[in-house]
Design a protein around this motif. Structure first.
Motif, PDB file in Angstrom:
ATOM      1  N   HIS A 216       0.841  -1.198   0.000  1.00 37.58           N
ATOM      2  CA  HIS A 216       0.000   0.000   0.000  1.00 37.58           C
ATOM      3  C   HIS A 216       0.876   1.247   0.000  1.00 37.58           C
ATOM      4  CE1 HIS A 216      -3.683  -2.270   1.150  1.00 37.58           C
ATOM      5  NE2 HIS A 216      -2.809  -3.056   1.747  1.00 37.58           N
ATOM      6  N   ARG A 217       0.411   2.288  -0.644  1.00 37.23           N
ATOM      7  CA  ARG A 217       1.066   3.592  -0.609  1.00 37.23           C
ATOM      8  C   ARG A 217       0.044   4.640  -0.205  1.00 37.23           C
ATOM      9  NH1 ARG A 217       5.703   2.902  -3.993  1.00 37.23           N
ATOM     10  NH2 ARG A 217       5.508   0.824  -4.895  1.00 37.23           N
ATOM     11  N   PRO A 219      -1.899   7.776   2.080  1.00 35.71           N
ATOM     12  CA  PRO A 219      -2.345   7.986   3.461  1.00 35.71           C
ATOM     13  C   PRO A 219      -2.625   6.671   4.183  1.00 35.71           C
ATOM     14  CG  PRO A 219      -3.464   9.509   1.981  1.00 35.71           C
ATOM     15  CD  PRO A 219      -2.691   8.562   1.112  1.00 35.71           C
ATOM     16  N   GLY A 220      -2.068   6.539   5.378  1.00 32.77           N
ATOM     17  CA  GLY A 220      -2.292   5.327   6.164  1.00 32.77           C
ATOM     18  C   GLY A 220      -1.418   4.160   5.753  1.00 32.77           C
ATOM     19  N   GLY A 221      -0.534   4.374   4.768  1.00 32.65           N
ATOM     20  CA  GLY A 221       0.250   3.270   4.210  1.00 32.65           C
ATOM     21  C   GLY A 221       1.056   2.478   5.232  1.00 32.65           C
ATOM     22  N   ALA A 222       1.660   3.154   6.204  1.00 28.93           N
ATOM     23  CA  ALA A 222       2.493   2.439   7.183  1.00 28.93           C
ATOM     24  C   ALA A 222       1.661   1.433   7.971  1.00 28.93           C
ATOM     25  CB  ALA A 222       3.172   3.431   8.142  1.00 28.93           C
ATOM     26  N   VAL A 223       0.479   1.836   8.399  1.00 33.17           N
ATOM     27  CA  VAL A 223      -0.380   0.922   9.162  1.00 33.17           C
ATOM     28  C   VAL A 223      -0.941  -0.167   8.247  1.00 33.17           C
ATOM     29  CG1 VAL A 223      -2.451   0.736  10.599  1.00 33.17           C
ATOM     30  CG2 VAL A 223      -0.938   2.703  10.854  1.00 33.17           C
ATOM     31  N   LEU A 224      -1.347   0.216   7.042  1.00 33.50           N
ATOM     32  CA  LEU A 224      -1.874  -0.775   6.089  1.00 33.50           C
ATOM     33  C   LEU A 224      -0.838  -1.859   5.829  1.00 33.50           C
ATOM     34  CD1 LEU A 224      -3.549   1.709   3.559  1.00 33.50           C
ATOM     35  CD2 LEU A 224      -4.759   0.057   5.003  1.00 33.50           C
ATOM     36  N   TYR A 226       1.651  -2.688   7.699  1.00 27.95           N
ATOM     37  CA  TYR A 226       1.869  -3.453   8.918  1.00 27.95           C
ATOM     38  C   TYR A 226       0.817  -4.554   9.059  1.00 27.95           C
ATOM     39  CZ  TYR A 226       2.546  -4.861  13.667  1.00 27.95           C
ATOM     40  OH  TYR A 226       2.775  -5.636  14.767  1.00 27.95           O
ATOM     41  N   VAL A 227      -0.442  -4.192   8.878  1.00 29.02           N
ATOM     42  CA  VAL A 227      -1.509  -5.201   8.991  1.00 29.02           C
ATOM     43  C   VAL A 227      -1.344  -6.273   7.922  1.00 29.02           C
ATOM     44  CG1 VAL A 227      -3.983  -5.625   8.872  1.00 29.02           C
ATOM     45  CG2 VAL A 227      -3.140  -3.575  10.030  1.00 29.02           C
ATOM     46  N   GLU A 228      -0.976  -5.841   6.735  1.00 28.72           N
ATOM     47  CA  GLU A 228      -0.882  -6.770   5.596  1.00 28.72           C
ATOM     48  C   GLU A 228       0.020  -7.975   5.903  1.00 28.72           C
ATOM     49  OE1 GLU A 228      -2.550  -7.603   2.097  1.00 28.72           O
ATOM     50  OE2 GLU A 228      -2.800  -5.562   2.843  1.00 28.72           O
TER      51      GLU A 228
END
Lengths: 375, 375
Positions: A216-217, A219-224, A226-228
């Motif tokens: 994911h890139r 907004p929110g990419g770091a958390v996305l 991480y969950v992935e």
């Protein structure tokens, strides 16, 4: 505050940088992967006489508020590289026995020569026995590295690892390039060998084959992202269930480390629904329902998830265990006691003991019992 | 046995095959996608003057023990195409009000002309109001189709749908080709418009963009691919949370249909862990923790999952609702009462009523209250 003790199904050790030269003949050590930073966001990787440049993902190069990258922050605890310092850290944090994943594990996908991969895994596993397990055999449970380019090589190294006393092998969640997915029958000899040797099969999340992961890139990419990482662990668990591998080997135990645990009841229900509602299209048929196989043979470790204890007491999933992820940033280093109290102060002692200690000792009965909680 | 009534967050209706010719000018209707079977495992798709052949996946062509394909079995119930028969089915099964997804929904990704997509969605939405909702306005809640090639078109059609009385729009879990992922700020006008119009945003699983989904083959493939469909729903929920879209629009409600519900506590915990442990790398920062946003604004429907009620009473997730998936094979047609009793006989009346009726009426307060359970 009572000091709570817990075993950990998920910890890491950073090997010495010159490990390959310590344990392999120089001609082989020189062929092993090493990387060299060029500029702020790229590196050159040298492996077996070839070199390639690669851009580093932003999450690896960006500096946090403390001026450190994720990798730098992850290896800040004193015991990241030093086992004697590590035991002091563990005692302070309240962590008793732990599965210790090596950090050089990702190299094997880069090497094309099966002989080199075989020899490196063989040598590192002997090193893990003498230099890691040897320091505290009743507490440190290092995970064996596996040569995965050819199934026969993996089988042979699993048997070697068992012979020298290792209790768990580490497999990547994504099958390596050039191999078949884990639900393919070509892996059958490996599952048979693991069951025969009473060897736990460990999958640490974040080891997907790059082609298989969603990135994911924005907004929110770091958390996305991480969950992935959890989905790779969920996928391999269900590949081993639905293909019949675990059904054929009912004593085989699988550990999914760092992916959380409260996904297990959900995944079990969903597999059962597909298995039953699409039964006319399902192959192979299994001796037990998918959820029963998953609950019995797949163990899952989490760090902070407040819903994890309820996956046991409310949803009947008994094979949930805690993990510290020491020394990484996603783990509990520095706040382990706080986390253990938040997780377990309001649940019954049975549930607390099972998740902190008992589940781990199902997998590794050779480890010693943690000290009594201290008031 | 007491007859239990439930609302459904997930049902389907199969439009007439000549729908486009009923509701669009002939010149436009002729350009809409239609498919023609050639042989056992392929079809030709005609769309807007172009044609292409495509192989059908095995799961679509294989016949089950009853001699029917999945699509044939899915549309066997008498009310699949006939709304008066449907209401008799619903009464028999114990299903009161339901979200009704259209079946032609996937066409929009195939058409490149925005005007044609706009006109078709506009016309079908009017048809849904008169021909579906009109039959039982207090029970049937059709989901509006949306022209998704351009955000402005989606906004305009959402407002039109609201004007004519529709209460939910249907978006694909995978953003259509040529658009940005749902965490991108380009979608902001759509979220703002939905909140403003008090329109529920519905995502039915299994509507990923083909390039984004993982496909499994080999042993266990049917179950693996069935489970895989849930991840598209989980991804879009977390895209809307982590990007800040739901945080900026705290009245906006999202429904994820057919993807199960007990993944929600897990995903909330995991997002919180990433958000907190990687906080130095997270952007945007949110006003509330990700799990709180997810729990408050994301609703999720399940059919058979035995762990779903515990996601409410043990893990505090209040926005779980049941769904029949009528008339599909993954749903409860023919065994709805049995399923409802298995799910709810052992939980408190509060939990049972919330999941069967109350959660749905949070989303759709205009529907009537289901009859009292009949003993």
């Amino acid at each position: 505050m009572t000091k709570l003790w817990a075993n950990s199904g998920d910890s890491h050790f950073l090997e010495p940088e010159d490990l390959w030269h310590q344990i392999l003949p120089a001609a082989q050590a020189d062929r092993m992967p090493r990387s060299e930073r060029i500029g702020d966001d790229a590196e050159i990787v040298h492996v077996d006489g070839e070199s390639f440049e690669r851009k580093l993902p932003k999450v690896m190069t960006r500096k946090g508020a403390d001026g450190l990258t994720i990798a730098e922050a992850a290896h800040r605890p004193p015991g990241a590289r030093d086992l004697h310092e590590r035991l002091k850290d563990l005692d302070r944090e309240g962590i008793w026995a732990e599965v210790v994943y090596a950090s050089i594990g990702l190299w094997s996908n880069m090497i094309k020569d099966p002989q080199l991969v075989r020899d490196a895994a063989h040598a590192e596993n002997e090193w893990l026995v003498s230099e890691v397990m040897g320091v505290a055999p009743d507490r440190l449970v290092p995970a064996a590295l596996m040569p995965m380019l050819q199934v026969d090589d993996a089988v042979a190294e699993l048997q070697h690892a068992a012979d020298i006393g290792l209790k768990i092998v580490s497999l990547p969640t994504g099958n390596p390039p050039g191999t078949r997915p884990y639900n393919d029958d070509s892996w059958e000899p490996l599952w048979a060998a693991a069951e025969e040797a009473n060897m736990v099969v460990g999958f640490h999340i974040g080891t997907d084959n790059g082609d298989q992961a969603t990135a994911h890139r924005g907004p929110g990419g770091a958390v996305l992202n991480y969950v992935e990482t959890t989905y790779g662990g969920q996928r391999v668990a269900m590949q081993l269930v639905t293909s019949g591998a675990l059904d054929r080997h009912p004593s085989l135990k699988v550990l999914i480390s760092e992916g959380g645990a409260s996904w297990v009841p959900f995944l079990g229900d969903r597999m059962n629904e597909g298995y039953r509602q699409h039964s006319a299209f399902v192959s192979p048929q299994l001796q037990r329902e998918p959820k029963e196989i998953l609950y019995d043979q797949v163990y899952a470790s989490f760090q902070h998830d407040e819903s994890a204890p309820a996956s046991l007491w409310a949803m009947g999933y008994h094979n949930v265990l805690w993990g510290s992820d020491y020394p990484h940033l996603e783990g509990t280093y520095g706040h382990t006691q706080e986390t253990l109290h938040e997780l377990f102060d309001d649940v019954s002692p049975d549930v607390s003991n099972r998740i902190r200690c008992g589940t781990f000792r199902d997998l590794f009965p050779h480890t010693s019992v943690p000290p009594a909680d201290e008031t």
